[in-house]
Structure formats: structure tokens, C-alpha cells
Design a protein around this motif. Structure first.
Motif, PDB file in Angstrom:
ATOM      1  N   LEU A 105       0.832  -1.202   0.000  1.00 23.31           N
ATOM      2  CA  LEU A 105       0.000   0.000   0.000  1.00 23.31           C
ATOM      3  C   LEU A 105       0.864   1.249   0.000  1.00 23.31           C
ATOM      4  O   LEU A 105       1.865   1.327   0.718  1.00 23.31           O
ATOM      5  CB  LEU A 105      -0.927  -0.009   1.219  1.00 23.31           C
ATOM      6  CG  LEU A 105      -1.958  -1.150   1.260  1.00 23.31           C
ATOM      7  CD1 LEU A 105      -2.694  -1.153   2.588  1.00 23.31           C
ATOM      8  CD2 LEU A 105      -2.945  -1.036   0.098  1.00 23.31           C
ATOM      9  N   ARG A 106       0.460   2.236  -0.779  1.00 23.81           N
ATOM     10  CA  ARG A 106       1.261   3.455  -0.900  1.00 23.81           C
ATOM     11  C   ARG A 106       0.958   4.464   0.204  1.00 23.81           C
ATOM     12  O   ARG A 106       1.588   5.522   0.275  1.00 23.81           O
ATOM     13  CB  ARG A 106       1.012   4.113  -2.263  1.00 23.81           C
ATOM     14  CG  ARG A 106      -0.398   4.680  -2.424  1.00 23.81           C
ATOM     15  CD  ARG A 106      -0.514   5.580  -3.629  1.00 23.81           C
ATOM     16  NE  ARG A 106      -1.808   6.255  -3.686  1.00 23.81           N
ATOM     17  CZ  ARG A 106      -2.125   7.344  -3.001  1.00 23.81           C
ATOM     18  NH1 ARG A 106      -1.235   7.873  -2.171  1.00 23.81           N
ATOM     19  NH2 ARG A 106      -3.312   7.891  -3.102  1.00 23.81           N
ATOM     20  N   PHE A 107       0.020   4.186   1.066  1.00 22.01           N
ATOM     21  CA  PHE A 107      -0.442   5.150   2.055  1.00 22.01           C
ATOM     22  C   PHE A 107       0.460   5.162   3.287  1.00 22.01           C
ATOM     23  O   PHE A 107       1.092   4.157   3.629  1.00 22.01           O
ATOM     24  CB  PHE A 107      -1.881   4.825   2.456  1.00 22.01           C
ATOM     25  CG  PHE A 107      -2.799   4.681   1.280  1.00 22.01           C
ATOM     26  CD1 PHE A 107      -3.249   5.799   0.597  1.00 22.01           C
ATOM     27  CD2 PHE A 107      -3.171   3.425   0.817  1.00 22.01           C
ATOM     28  CE1 PHE A 107      -4.073   5.676  -0.516  1.00 22.01           C
ATOM     29  CE2 PHE A 107      -3.995   3.285  -0.282  1.00 22.01           C
ATOM     30  CZ  PHE A 107      -4.448   4.414  -0.954  1.00 22.01           C
ATOM     31  N   GLU A 108       0.469   6.305   3.950  1.00 20.85           N
ATOM     32  CA  GLU A 108       1.304   6.452   5.140  1.00 20.85           C
ATOM     33  C   GLU A 108       0.719   5.693   6.321  1.00 20.85           C
ATOM     34  O   GLU A 108      -0.441   5.261   6.302  1.00 20.85           O
ATOM     35  CB  GLU A 108       1.450   7.934   5.494  1.00 20.85           C
ATOM     36  CG  GLU A 108       0.136   8.609   5.842  1.00 20.85           C
ATOM     37  CD  GLU A 108       0.268  10.116   5.942  1.00 20.85           C
ATOM     38  OE1 GLU A 108      -0.059  10.650   7.020  1.00 20.85           O
ATOM     39  OE2 GLU A 108       0.681  10.732   4.950  1.00 20.85           O
ATOM     40  N   ASP A 109       1.523   5.537   7.350  1.00 24.93           N
ATOM     41  CA  ASP A 109       1.071   4.856   8.559  1.00 24.93           C
ATOM     42  C   ASP A 109      -0.093   5.609   9.202  1.00 24.93           C
ATOM     43  O   ASP A 109      -0.182   6.841   9.108  1.00 24.93           O
ATOM     44  CB  ASP A 109       2.215   4.769   9.581  1.00 24.93           C
ATOM     45  CG  ASP A 109       3.386   3.939   9.085  1.00 24.93           C
ATOM     46  OD1 ASP A 109       3.293   3.360   7.989  1.00 24.93           O
ATOM     47  OD2 ASP A 109       4.396   3.865   9.813  1.00 24.93           O
ATOM     48  N   ASP A 110      -0.973   4.849   9.860  1.00 23.71           N
ATOM     49  CA  ASP A 110      -2.048   5.437  10.678  1.00 23.71           C
ATOM     50  C   ASP A 110      -2.921   6.416   9.866  1.00 23.71           C
ATOM     51  O   ASP A 110      -3.253   7.499  10.354  1.00 23.71           O
ATOM     52  CB  ASP A 110      -1.467   6.159  11.901  1.00 23.71           C
ATOM     53  CG  ASP A 110      -0.560   5.268  12.732  1.00 23.71           C
ATOM     54  OD1 ASP A 110      -0.734   4.035  12.695  1.00 23.71           O
ATOM     55  OD2 ASP A 110       0.323   5.802  13.418  1.00 23.71           O
ATOM     56  N   PHE A 111      -3.319   6.032   8.677  1.00 22.03           N
ATOM     57  CA  PHE A 111      -4.014   6.951   7.771  1.00 22.03           C
ATOM     58  C   PHE A 111      -5.525   6.728   7.719  1.00 22.03           C
ATOM     59  O   PHE A 111      -6.288   7.680   7.617  1.00 22.03           O
ATOM     60  CB  PHE A 111      -3.424   6.807   6.365  1.00 22.03           C
ATOM     61  CG  PHE A 111      -3.897   7.847   5.391  1.00 22.03           C
ATOM     62  CD1 PHE A 111      -3.423   9.155   5.460  1.00 22.03           C
ATOM     63  CD2 PHE A 111      -4.804   7.528   4.393  1.00 22.03           C
ATOM     64  CE1 PHE A 111      -3.858  10.118   4.559  1.00 22.03           C
ATOM     65  CE2 PHE A 111      -5.247   8.475   3.488  1.00 22.03           C
ATOM     66  CZ  PHE A 111      -4.776   9.779   3.577  1.00 22.03           C
ATOM     67  N   PHE A 112      -5.963   5.473   7.763  1.00 21.65           N
ATOM     68  CA  PHE A 112      -7.379   5.159   7.583  1.00 21.65           C
ATOM     69  C   PHE A 112      -8.064   4.807   8.906  1.00 21.65           C
ATOM     70  O   PHE A 112      -7.463   4.206   9.790  1.00 21.65           O
ATOM     71  CB  PHE A 112      -7.545   3.987   6.609  1.00 21.65           C
ATOM     72  CG  PHE A 112      -7.220   4.328   5.185  1.00 21.65           C
ATOM     73  CD1 PHE A 112      -8.139   4.988   4.386  1.00 21.65           C
ATOM     74  CD2 PHE A 112      -5.989   3.998   4.647  1.00 21.65           C
ATOM     75  CE1 PHE A 112      -7.834   5.311   3.064  1.00 21.65           C
ATOM     76  CE2 PHE A 112      -5.677   4.305   3.331  1.00 21.65           C
ATOM     77  CZ  PHE A 112      -6.603   4.978   2.536  1.00 21.65           C
ATOM     78  N   ASP A 113      -9.343   5.165   8.981  1.00 24.34           N
ATOM     79  CA  ASP A 113     -10.148   4.798  10.147  1.00 24.34           C
ATOM     80  C   ASP A 113     -10.661   3.364  10.041  1.00 24.34           C
ATOM     81  O   ASP A 113     -10.925   2.724  11.061  1.00 24.34           O
ATOM     82  CB  ASP A 113     -11.340   5.755  10.271  1.00 24.34           C
ATOM     83  CG  ASP A 113     -10.891   7.185  10.512  1.00 24.34           C
ATOM     84  OD1 ASP A 113     -10.608   7.514  11.666  1.00 24.34           O
ATOM     85  OD2 ASP A 113     -10.806   7.955   9.531  1.00 24.34           O
ATOM     86  N   MET A 114     -10.820   2.873   8.817  1.00 26.14           N
ATOM     87  CA  MET A 114     -11.279   1.501   8.596  1.00 26.14           C
ATOM     88  C   MET A 114     -10.758   1.002   7.266  1.00 26.14           C
ATOM     89  O   MET A 114     -10.598   1.774   6.320  1.00 26.14           O
ATOM     90  CB  MET A 114     -12.818   1.429   8.620  1.00 26.14           C
ATOM     91  CG  MET A 114     -13.394   0.034   8.411  1.00 26.14           C
ATOM     92  SD  MET A 114     -15.224  -0.016   8.387  1.00 26.14           S
ATOM     93  CE  MET A 114     -15.546   0.083  10.153  1.00 26.14           C
TER      94      MET A 114
END
Length: 225
Positions: A105-114
Motif C-alpha cells: 500500500l502506498r499510504f502512510e502509517d495510521d491513515f485510515f479509520d477503517m
């Protein structure tokens, strides 16, 4: 004996067939799942893994104006379809679709709520790696919801589905059986799923089986104060 391919991407030749099947169960499946998710997440960021033609994120966006959704899939044709579907539904401002690999995944740590997934786990080469990535991108206290194998196929009106095929889809459909035989799903036992979940460092989780569908809830620990 046929060789197992373990293909995680829906081949382009089957994309439109798959999209028609998914569209057919919006009311019979995706709306119900969307309602369950929105009852838990009223606002925040949500990631849908293996989003396909995007019908679940679209249904979530219709119900939760304070939720923004990112849907990823390995199939470029399905992502193009998902974007068109979101445009027709009028939710493009809150739903984004992109080609992406759930194991990287390209997203940063601790980014999504679910993080959610329907019908993907049983087709993964490296389920532990994917769940580890889910845990990384989740905010503390966030949850992963997994429906697998998704209860979609049993809700398809196959006669109506096949009657909707274009000439090219009628040619492609017989090949779908061969693809399915070469790429059979993993059929996990409860013990195997527990092993995968715990290997991904999830300690707080719930599992239940509804018919043939596993419903799994994984929670990332809340941040220490």
C-alpha cells in the motif's frame, strides 16, 4: 493435475462479465454490507481492498456524506469502470479509485479509520503480508472488516446475467471455467485464519461464519496516552 496459478488480478478479458455480475447484486448484497459498515463508521477515511467496479464504496458514500473512500484493485479495466460508476452516482468528490496492490500500500502509517475487503482474502498469495499492511495504514483503534468468500455468487440470477452478455462476452465466458479451475480459491479453516491473523500481529479480533462467508473483524490497539 492442473497447476494452480494464484492470480490475484481479474484478467481483463473477464472484467466486463465480472462487472455485470457485481451490478446484479448491488441490492442483494452490497447495500446490506454498506449499511453494516456505515453503522460503525459515520465519518473518516475508509480503504476498500479489491474494490472491483466500485459498487460497495459507492453505496457507502451514498449513506455516509462524512466518509471519504479510496478503492484499490489490481485490474485497470475494473478501476476505469469504478470511476465511471462513481461519476454516474454523483459521488466522485468522496470516492477515489486507483490501481494498487494490497500487499504494498502506498499510504502512510495510521491513515485510515477503517479498511474493508469483500471476496479478496481467499485469492491472495500472501495474506499475512496484506493484513500486516492493513494494520500499518490503520489509525490506532481502527478496524479491518473482511467478508470472505463474499456472498455474491449465490445471489446472481445466472440466467439473466448470461442473457446480458455481448458477443465478445459470450466468447469469453467458457474460458472463465478454465480460469477458475486453474486458479481455485483457498478454502480456509477457522484455525488457518487465526494463524494468518495472529501472524499479522492482530491480537484483538472476532470471527464468525454466516453460511459460507467468513466475517472477520480485526482491531488495531488504541494509542497509549
Amino acid at each position: 493435475m492442473l497447476l494452480r496459478l494464484t492470480m490475484e488480478r481479474i484478467p481483463a478479458i473477464f472484467a466486463s462479465i465480472y462487472e455485470k455480475a457485481s451490478r446484479m447484486v448491488i441490492g442483494r448484497y452490497y447495500r446490506g454490507v454498506a449499511g453494516e459498515i456505515v453503522a460503525e463508521l459515520r465519518e473518516g477515511r475508509l480503504l476498500d481492498l479489491g474494490t472491483g467496479p466500485g459498487y460497495l464504496p459507492i453505496e457507502i458514500a451514498k449513506r455516509a456524506p462524512l466518509v471519504t473512500v479510496v478503492g484499490i484493485d489490481l485490474s485497470r479495466p475494473l478501476i476505469r469502470m469504478a470511476r465511471k460508476n462513481a461519476g454516474r452516482a454523483g459521488v466522485l468528490q468522496r470516492v477515489r479509485f486507483e490501481v494498487g496492490n494490497a500487499a504494498r500500500l502506498r499510504f502512510e502509517d495510521d491513515f485510515f479509520d477503517m479498511v474493508i475487503s469483500t471476496g479478496m482474502l481467499h485469492m491472495l498469495r500472501s495474506p499475512v503480508k496484506v493484513l500486516t499492511e492493513c494494520r500499518r495504514v490503520l489509525k490506532p483503534g481502527g478496524e479491518v472488516w473482511i467478508y470472505d468468500p463474499a456472498g455474491v455468487s449465490s445471489r446472481i440470477d445466472r440466467k439473466r446475467w448470461k442473457s446480458s452478455f455481448s458477443p465478445m462476452e459470450k466468447v469469453a465466458y467458457p474460458l472463465l471455467g478454465l480460469y477458475s479451475r486453474l486458479n481455485p480459491p483457498h478454502v480456509y479453516t477457522g484455525e488457518q485464519l487465526v494463524s494468518i491473523i495472529e501472524a499479522a500481529s492482530f491480537k484483538d479480533y472476532e470471527m464468525e461464519k454466516d453460511g459460507g462467508e467468513w466475517r472477520i473483524r480485526l482491531k488495531k490497539p488504541a494509542a497509549m496516552i
